[in-house]
Design an enzyme around this catalytic site. Structure first.
Site, PDB file in Angstrom:
ATOM      1  CE1 TYR A 179     -41.693  22.979   2.067  1.00  0.00           C
ATOM      2  CE2 TYR A 179     -40.899  22.672  -0.177  1.00  0.00           C
ATOM      3  CZ  TYR A 179     -41.103  23.230   0.732  1.00  0.00           C
ATOM      4  OH  TYR A 179     -40.403  24.637   1.308  1.00  0.00           O
ATOM      5  CB  CYS A 180     -48.352  23.666   0.343  1.00  0.00           C
ATOM      6  SG  CYS A 180     -48.950  22.874   0.068  1.00  0.00           S
ATOM      7  NE  ARG A 181     -50.602  27.840   4.428  1.00  0.00           N
ATOM      8  CZ  ARG A 181     -50.995  28.685   4.436  1.00  0.00           C
ATOM      9  NH1 ARG A 181     -52.461  28.351   4.238  1.00  0.00           N
ATOM     10  NH2 ARG A 181     -50.901  29.979   4.046  1.00  0.00           N
ATOM     11  CB  CYS A 185     -51.452  22.621   1.857  1.00  0.00           C
ATOM     12  SG  CYS A 185     -51.021  23.580   1.227  1.00  0.00           S
TER      13      CYS A 185
END
Length: 225
Positions: A179-181, A185
């Site tokens: 996962y990221c932002r 993202c």
């Protein structure tokens, strides 16, 4: 009848609403809000992350501050910015969703940026079930300062720029959920592509840290080191 008699007052009210819309009418200002949704940052850090010079970043931030979307605190000569409230993050998330559904240019721009090969993904509920079962490794590929500002409990931090050289730190036989932002993202997309090329079982979380926070799910700020 009342609208006609109080037309000036009503116009002023709607002009005040419109001022908020004007503050959002810039891709770079939306990007700055997206960065601030990850945690507080200095002007210098925001300018660097958004690819702006300091003067331009400061001007955008002043516009957002005047609209009430961001707040500041001073530490010596440094000014730190943060979102004025969780409702600003909610507004940003909703704006993106509405634009994706109703603005014809968004899907093509999204696919050009993220890549059309989105691959498999998990919902937050599915991720929580797999974490509880101990069947996955959760990987946060945001910059370290964003990870430290708040991350999914138990997540491992390897910024996407370091992933190629650190892939050996990840298990070979366990599924990796990246996962990221947020939902738009690109870091998670790039990470999944890299991990898949290296023979790892990798899958994306459908959205990211912004949506996780807005869902009021647990957030950890502990540095595992």
């Amino acid at each position: 009848m009342r609208d006609a008699l109080a037309g000036g007052t009503k116009a002023a009210l709607y002009d005040a609403f419109a001022a908020s819309g004007k503050a959002l009418a810039s891709g770079k200002r939306l990007e700055l809000l997206d960065l601030l949704a990850q945690g507080e940052r200095t002007v210098d850090a925001l300018a660097k992350a958004a690819g702006l010079n300091l003067t331009t970043a400061s001007a955008h931030l002043q516009t957002l501050k005047q609209a009430g979307f961001v707040a500041t605190r001073r530490e010596g000569v440094r000014i730190h910015y943060r979102l004025a409230g969780e409702d600003v993050a909610q507004l940003l998330a909703l704006l993106r969703k509405v634009a994706d559904r109703h603005q014809a240019a968004v899907p093509a721009a999204r696919d050009a940026y993220l890549g059309p090969d989105a691959g498999a993904e998990l919902t937050r509920e599915e991720l929580r079930a797999r974490v509880a079962a101990g069947s996955v490794v959760v990987l946060d590929v945001r910059p370290v300062e964003e990870y430290l500002a708040g991350h999914i409990p138990g997540a491992v931090s390897i910024p996407v720029g370091e992933l190629a050289s650190r892939v050996g730190e990840l298990p070979e036989q366990t599924e990796i959920v990246v996962y990221c932002r947020g939902e738009y993202c690109v870091l998670a997309y790039d990470a999944v592509r890299l991990l898949t090329e290296r023979g790892r079982q990798a899958i994306r979380l459908h959205d990211g840290m912004v949506e996780w926070r807005l869902a009021e799910l647990p957030v950890d700020t502990t540095d595992p080191e």
